[in-house]
Scaffold this active site. Sequence first.
Site, short mmCIF file in Angstrom:
data_model
loop_
_atom_site.label_atom_id
_atom_site.label_comp_id
_atom_site.label_asym_id
_atom_site.label_seq_id
_atom_site.Cartn_x
_atom_site.Cartn_y
_atom_site.Cartn_z
N HIS A 192 -7.59 31.54 -1.87
CA HIS A 192 -8.01 30.46 -0.97
C HIS A 192 -7.36 29.15 -1.41
CE1 HIS A 192 -10.64 27.27 0.56
NE2 HIS A 192 -11.14 28.12 1.44
N GLY A 193 -7.52 28.82 -2.70
CA GLY A 193 -6.88 27.64 -3.25
C GLY A 193 -7.73 26.39 -3.32
N ASP A 194 -8.85 26.37 -2.58
CA ASP A 194 -9.73 25.19 -2.61
C ASP A 194 -11.16 25.63 -2.30
OD1 ASP A 194 -10.38 22.49 -2.90
OD2 ASP A 194 -10.09 22.07 -0.77
N LEU A 195 -11.60 26.68 -2.99
CA LEU A 195 -12.89 27.29 -2.67
C LEU A 195 -14.01 26.62 -3.44
CD1 LEU A 195 -13.93 29.55 -0.82
CD2 LEU A 195 -14.01 31.02 -2.83
#
Length: 304
Positions: A192-195
């Site tokens: 996701h990278g920004d969870l």
Amino acid sequence: MMPDNFTYRASQSCDATGNGGIERLYAALKNSEARWNLTIEQPFNLSFNYVAPARRADGTAVVIKVCLPSDEFALQHAALRICNGHGMVRLLDYHEEDETMLLERLEPGVMLSTVEDDEEAFSQAAAVMRQIRHPVPAQHPFPTIQDWGRALATARASYAQNSSPIPSKLLDEACVLFAELAASQTELVVLHGDLHQENILSAERAPWLAIDPKGVIGEPAYETGSLLRNELQRVFDAPQPLRVMARRVDQLAAELDCKRERIRGWALSQAVLSVLWDAKEPGFPTAFDRQIIAAAELLAQLKG
């Protein structure tokens, strides 16, 4: 109505060919209304892109998202297609030229940050993380975490001759940790990278689902960094903040079957990296930046 700061940002935005501006946004919304038979409602709180609830002609509740010119549309719609609704909001349709996505509306849509029990919130977040891991496809547009981490080395060199908002020892540790962890990854997946807690919403078809993926390639343990540097007031309001941070790290290690030291290291280095990304913003460093630095210092104490 759009807030003034978003209207200004939209008016200043443009792609590589020079196209953009607020006129582009209004045209994309008008096209979306016609293309998908939508009635678009008042937007949500706007930050980087235009996002609003809408209804189709048959009454179906949806969400419309128009990305301002950047690489976000390509990365996000690719990540959503890979997940195909598994642990993540569903992508119903999209239009590449307008950089517009039609999304499932999650209802009731309450943020995970509203769950007062921090241990329960982290358990639910871990469950979502397990669901959204996907193998890296042969062809994809995603950057790697090494691409993201280049700002650390650049900052280290830049701040060698200048004062830094980040203690030099902490910056050095973050640089070393990021490089060592990136070099020793084994299992690579689409992340996701920004969870964090505000990008996980309650839904009817699943207890919690992720929204707003950035799309990046890395190991599963990397995903925990954003979660650990958010909802920090709960950490610092506790009688023993270090104990709360330790419990968070230990809980994620157990529930995700990841090594504790890799989670700690990623969280520390990402916290420093996130502050460096903010360095060009007006008012830097903000109170939140200072809080993230304090969280990184707690993580540094958890070594061993």
